[in-house]
Design a protein around this motif. Structure first.
Motif, PDB file in Angstrom:
ATOM      1  N   ASP A   1     -35.190  -4.821 -42.714  1.00  0.00           N
ATOM      2  CA  ASP A   1     -36.054  -5.978 -42.476  1.00  0.00           C
ATOM      3  C   ASP A   1     -35.192  -7.160 -42.062  1.00  0.00           C
ATOM      4  O   ASP A   1     -34.910  -8.047 -42.857  1.00  0.00           O
ATOM      5  N   PRO A   2     -34.730  -7.200 -40.790  1.00  0.00           N
ATOM      6  CA  PRO A   2     -33.830  -8.263 -40.364  1.00  0.00           C
ATOM      7  C   PRO A   2     -34.485  -9.623 -40.323  1.00  0.00           C
ATOM      8  O   PRO A   2     -33.828 -10.647 -40.366  1.00  0.00           O
ATOM      9  N   ILE A   3     -35.813  -9.641 -40.243  1.00  0.00           N
ATOM     10  CA  ILE A   3     -36.495 -10.925 -40.197  1.00  0.00           C
ATOM     11  C   ILE A   3     -36.597 -11.470 -41.611  1.00  0.00           C
ATOM     12  O   ILE A   3     -36.596 -10.733 -42.591  1.00  0.00           O
ATOM     13  N   SER A   4     -36.725 -12.765 -41.708  1.00  0.00           N
ATOM     14  CA  SER A   4     -36.703 -13.448 -43.004  1.00  0.00           C
ATOM     15  C   SER A   4     -37.585 -12.780 -44.025  1.00  0.00           C
ATOM     16  O   SER A   4     -38.729 -12.417 -43.763  1.00  0.00           O
ATOM     17  N   GLN A   5     -37.046 -12.611 -45.218  1.00  0.00           N
ATOM     18  CA  GLN A   5     -37.791 -12.079 -46.339  1.00  0.00           C
ATOM     19  C   GLN A   5     -38.515 -13.194 -47.090  1.00  0.00           C
ATOM     20  O   GLN A   5     -39.223 -12.925 -48.045  1.00  0.00           O
ATOM     21  N   GLY A   6     -38.302 -14.426 -46.656  1.00  0.00           N
ATOM     22  CA  GLY A   6     -38.947 -15.532 -47.335  1.00  0.00           C
ATOM     23  C   GLY A   6     -38.148 -15.998 -48.524  1.00  0.00           C
ATOM     24  O   GLY A   6     -37.177 -15.372 -48.928  1.00  0.00           O
ATOM     25  N   GLU A   7     -38.579 -17.053 -49.091  1.00  0.00           N
ATOM     26  CA  GLU A   7     -37.877 -17.622 -50.220  1.00  0.00           C
ATOM     27  C   GLU A   7     -38.199 -16.850 -51.486  1.00  0.00           C
ATOM     28  O   GLU A   7     -39.051 -15.964 -51.515  1.00  0.00           O
ATOM     29  N   ALA A   8     -37.493 -17.151 -52.525  1.00  0.00           N
ATOM     30  CA  ALA A   8     -37.702 -16.484 -53.801  1.00  0.00           C
ATOM     31  C   ALA A   8     -39.158 -16.617 -54.224  1.00  0.00           C
ATOM     32  O   ALA A   8     -39.806 -17.642 -54.034  1.00  0.00           O
ATOM     33  N   GLY A   9     -39.712 -15.551 -54.747  1.00  0.00           N
ATOM     34  CA  GLY A   9     -41.090 -15.571 -55.198  1.00  0.00           C
ATOM     35  C   GLY A   9     -42.054 -15.043 -54.152  1.00  0.00           C
ATOM     36  O   GLY A   9     -43.268 -15.004 -54.380  1.00  0.00           O
ATOM     37  N   SER A  10     -41.567 -14.632 -52.959  1.00  0.00           N
ATOM     38  CA  SER A  10     -42.452 -14.100 -51.923  1.00  0.00           C
ATOM     39  C   SER A  10     -42.924 -12.711 -52.334  1.00  0.00           C
ATOM     40  O   SER A  10     -42.364 -12.068 -53.214  1.00  0.00           O
ATOM     41  N   ALA A  11     -43.918 -12.243 -51.660  1.00  0.00           N
ATOM     42  CA  ALA A  11     -44.518 -10.947 -52.010  1.00  0.00           C
ATOM     43  C   ALA A  11     -43.865  -9.791 -51.281  1.00  0.00           C
ATOM     44  O   ALA A  11     -44.390  -8.676 -51.302  1.00  0.00           O
ATOM     45  N   ALA A  12     -42.747 -10.024 -50.610  1.00  0.00           N
ATOM     46  CA  ALA A  12     -42.093  -8.949 -49.867  1.00  0.00           C
ATOM     47  C   ALA A  12     -41.622  -7.872 -50.831  1.00  0.00           C
ATOM     48  O   ALA A  12     -41.212  -8.161 -51.954  1.00  0.00           O
ATOM     49  N   PRO A  13     -41.651  -6.601 -50.402  1.00  0.00           N
ATOM     50  CA  PRO A  13     -41.202  -5.519 -51.284  1.00  0.00           C
ATOM     51  C   PRO A  13     -39.715  -5.636 -51.568  1.00  0.00           C
ATOM     52  O   PRO A  13     -38.937  -6.080 -50.730  1.00  0.00           O
ATOM     53  N   LYS A  14     -39.347  -5.212 -52.752  1.00  0.00           N
ATOM     54  CA  LYS A  14     -37.952  -5.297 -53.157  1.00  0.00           C
ATOM     55  C   LYS A  14     -37.137  -4.215 -52.479  1.00  0.00           C
ATOM     56  O   LYS A  14     -37.429  -3.027 -52.630  1.00  0.00           O
TER      57      LYS A  14
ATOM     58  N   HIS B   1     -29.804 -19.867 -34.729  1.00  0.00           N
ATOM     59  CA  HIS B   1     -31.077 -19.193 -34.514  1.00  0.00           C
ATOM     60  C   HIS B   1     -30.952 -17.723 -34.895  1.00  0.00           C
ATOM     61  O   HIS B   1     -30.023 -17.033 -34.468  1.00  0.00           O
ATOM     62  N   ALA B   2     -31.869 -17.256 -35.717  1.00  0.00           N
ATOM     63  CA  ALA B   2     -31.918 -15.837 -36.069  1.00  0.00           C
ATOM     64  C   ALA B   2     -33.054 -15.173 -35.303  1.00  0.00           C
ATOM     65  O   ALA B   2     -33.953 -15.850 -34.776  1.00  0.00           O
ATOM     66  N   GLU B   3     -33.032 -13.854 -35.255  1.00  0.00           N
ATOM     67  CA  GLU B   3     -34.063 -13.110 -34.548  1.00  0.00           C
ATOM     68  C   GLU B   3     -35.422 -13.386 -35.181  1.00  0.00           C
ATOM     69  O   GLU B   3     -35.584 -13.345 -36.396  1.00  0.00           O
ATOM     70  N   GLY B   4     -36.397 -13.704 -34.344  1.00  0.00           N
ATOM     71  CA  GLY B   4     -37.745 -13.971 -34.818  1.00  0.00           C
ATOM     72  C   GLY B   4     -37.985 -15.405 -35.228  1.00  0.00           C
ATOM     73  O   GLY B   4     -39.097 -15.736 -35.650  1.00  0.00           O
ATOM     74  N   VAL B   5     -36.984 -16.275 -35.126  1.00  0.00           N
ATOM     75  CA  VAL B   5     -37.133 -17.682 -35.490  1.00  0.00           C
ATOM     76  C   VAL B   5     -37.236 -18.521 -34.229  1.00  0.00           C
ATOM     77  O   VAL B   5     -36.327 -18.500 -33.390  1.00  0.00           O
ATOM     78  N   ASP B   6     -38.363 -19.226 -34.075  1.00  0.00           N
ATOM     79  CA  ASP B   6     -38.575 -20.021 -32.865  1.00  0.00           C
ATOM     80  C   ASP B   6     -37.933 -21.403 -32.949  1.00  0.00           C
ATOM     81  O   ASP B   6     -37.381 -21.897 -31.965  1.00  0.00           O
ATOM     82  N   ARG B   7     -38.027 -22.017 -34.119  1.00  0.00           N
ATOM     83  CA  ARG B   7     -37.482 -23.363 -34.263  1.00  0.00           C
ATOM     84  C   ARG B   7     -36.680 -23.448 -35.562  1.00  0.00           C
ATOM     85  O   ARG B   7     -36.975 -22.761 -36.538  1.00  0.00           O
ATOM     86  N   LEU B   8     -35.663 -24.310 -35.533  1.00  0.00           N
ATOM     87  CA  LEU B   8     -34.873 -24.550 -36.735  1.00  0.00           C
ATOM     88  C   LEU B   8     -35.459 -25.763 -37.448  1.00  0.00           C
ATOM     89  O   LEU B   8     -35.342 -26.908 -36.989  1.00  0.00           O
ATOM     90  N   VAL B   9     -36.100 -25.493 -38.568  1.00  0.00           N
ATOM     91  CA  VAL B   9     -36.753 -26.544 -39.341  1.00  0.00           C
ATOM     92  C   VAL B   9     -36.167 -26.547 -40.749  1.00  0.00           C
ATOM     93  O   VAL B   9     -36.073 -25.491 -41.395  1.00  0.00           O
ATOM     94  N   VAL B  10     -35.763 -27.701 -41.210  1.00  0.00           N
ATOM     95  CA  VAL B  10     -35.236 -27.822 -42.565  1.00  0.00           C
ATOM     96  C   VAL B  10     -36.426 -27.779 -43.525  1.00  0.00           C
ATOM     97  O   VAL B  10     -37.259 -28.696 -43.558  1.00  0.00           O
ATOM     98  N   THR B  11     -36.532 -26.697 -44.289  1.00  0.00           N
ATOM     99  CA  THR B  11     -37.643 -26.541 -45.223  1.00  0.00           C
ATOM    100  C   THR B  11     -37.298 -27.022 -46.625  1.00  0.00           C
ATOM    101  O   THR B  11     -38.195 -27.235 -47.443  1.00  0.00           O
ATOM    102  N   ALA B  12     -36.012 -27.178 -46.932  1.00  0.00           N
ATOM    103  CA  ALA B  12     -35.581 -27.713 -48.229  1.00  0.00           C
ATOM    104  C   ALA B  12     -34.113 -28.085 -48.128  1.00  0.00           C
ATOM    105  O   ALA B  12     -33.367 -27.537 -47.304  1.00  0.00           O
ATOM    106  N   VAL B  13     -33.708 -29.038 -48.948  1.00  0.00           N
ATOM    107  CA  VAL B  13     -32.293 -29.423 -49.016  1.00  0.00           C
ATOM    108  C   VAL B  13     -31.830 -29.306 -50.463  1.00  0.00           C
ATOM    109  O   VAL B  13     -32.589 -29.578 -51.396  1.00  0.00           O
ATOM    110  N   ALA B  14     -30.595 -28.860 -50.629  1.00  0.00           N
ATOM    111  CA  ALA B  14     -30.029 -28.715 -51.970  1.00  0.00           C
ATOM    112  C   ALA B  14     -28.959 -29.767 -52.244  1.00  0.00           C
ATOM    113  O   ALA B  14     -28.503 -29.899 -53.379  1.00  0.00           O
TER     114      ALA B  14
END
Length: 397
Positions: A190-203, A90-103
């Motif tokens: 920004d310790p909270i998730s920056q999202g996956e590649a392609g997100s609009a978060a600032p570089k 569990h990371a800060e700001g994450v309520d549940r551990l959900v598998v969003t993709a598998v490699a």
């Protein structure tokens, strides 16, 4: 008057006992017994002859052609390969551990640098087991964990001098690794998730990149095969188990006593049998001495671990097998061990003469020096030598 005296004398003589008759009778009986004994012994002596001396008959054996090989057979079992559990944290700001993709998928190989899965929007990257994972690392921090991380990044081709300090080149190298996996590296701002590649978060700038230990997992031995993995969309339990990695193939383990263990060495060929199924493989490990377990019916000795190639059919975990040391030997001339004689450390045989080959007077056995190539089960294998053929007779000791 005279007649009266004569009568009295006659009566007195009749009253006198005849004692002299007793010894006469005894003498007669003894004489008869002696005569009978003499007659009997004389008759027996005339009919019996002196027994001849036992003749010494040399014992021999026939030279054969057979496979002489020393084999030790052990009882063992198929042991399932060890597995390692990989967990998401569990990371800060994450309520549940959900598998969003598998490699990866079941059966896939995993190695350091691979992306395993994406959990709650952040990657789980496989880091070599030699890098300590116990803290987040930010700009300027130093320690052995930083040095280990730098060594790994350098081995992967990233420009990252090994200084032991989490400096700008290290941050940039870490950022390039994340980018290659399709993600942006986490930043201290920004310790909270920056999202996956392609997100609009600032570089973020390179100086903001941090090492967040929860986004990495490690596999014992660094490589393995996925035994099972949670599917995309799965909600993980509290333990966060994402995948189970098989870090060792199934193997066969057999206990050998101290004498039997001498016949086994790492790398030697052995034959494993389970019912009618047979497999030629090698010894992977010989343990140190182990005490016996009475409750488990195991004897003192050493465990012989035999490699079971992946995909081997007919060998299920828990199945009983036999392990045989010693590969099949080629056939050669062979004689019983008791036919081998030695003089000055040189073995030889006494080959008996026959009608076709009688090169010594009076048919006496001839001496033939030989070379012993193997011994097993009371037989000795003999290298081919002139003067010794299958069917020849050799004298036993």
């Amino acid at each position: 008057m005279q007649d009266s005296e004569s009568l009295q004398i006659a009566r007195a003589m009749r009253r006198i006992p005849r004692w002299w008759l007793i010894p006469v009778v005894v003498l007669v009986v003894l004489a008869g017994l002696g005569a009978a004994y003499w007659a009997g012994t004389s008759t027996t002596a005339g009919t019996e002859s002196t027994p001849p001396l036992a003749a010494v008959v040399p014992v021999s054996a026939t030279v054969e052609r057979r496979a002489v090989v020393k084999q030790v057979v052990l009882s063992g079992k198929v042991v399932a390969g060890a597995e390692s559990v990989l967990q998401a944290s569990h990371a800060e700001g994450v309520d549940r551990l959900v598998v969003t993709a598998v490699a990866k998928e079941a059966g896939s190989h995993v190695a350091p640098g691979d992306l395993l899965a994406v959990v709650s929007g952040r990657p789980l990257l496989i880091l070599p087991a030699g890098v300590p994972l116990y803290r987040d690392i930010t700009q300027g921090e130093a320690g052995p964990d930083v040095e280990s991380l730098q060594t790994v990044l350098t081995s992967w081709g990233y420009a990252c001098p090994v200084t032991g300090s989490f400096d700008l080149p290290t941050q940039q190298a870490l950022g390039f690794w994340y980018k290659a996996a399709g993600f942006k590296a986490p930043t201290a701002s920004d310790p909270i998730s920056q999202g996956e590649a392609g997100s609009a978060a600032p570089k973020p700038s390179s100086s903001d990149i941090m090492f967040r230990w929860r986004e990495f997992v490690q596999v014992p031995g660094d490589t393995g095969k996925v035994a099972s993995i949670a599917g995309s969309g799965a909600i993980l339990a509290d333990d966060g188990v994402v995948a189970r990695i098989r870090v060792a193939d199934d193997a066969i383990v057999a206990r050998a006593d101290v004498v039997q263990a001498e016949q086994f060495a790492v790398g030697m060929r052995v034959t494993v049998r389970a019912g009618s199924t047979a497999l030629d493989t090698t010894v992977a490990k010989v343990s140190s001495f182990l005490e016996g377990e009475h409750s488990e019916n195991t004897i003192p000795g050493k465990d012989i671990t035999v490699a079971l190639p992946p995909g081997a059919q007919g060998f299920a975990a828990g199945q009983s097998v036999t392990v045989t040391a010693g590969s099949a030997a080629t056939e050669s001339l062979a004689v019983p061990l008791i036919a081998i004689r030695q003089e000055g450390g040189r073995p030889y045989l006494l080959v008996q003469a026959n009608d076709q080959k009688n090169d010594q007077a009076n048919g006496q056995p001839r001496r033939l020096e030989v070379k012993i190539t193997a011994q097993a089960d009371g037989w000795a294998a003999i290298a081919d030598v002139d003067g010794l053929l299958v069917g020849d007779e050799v004298t036993l000791q």
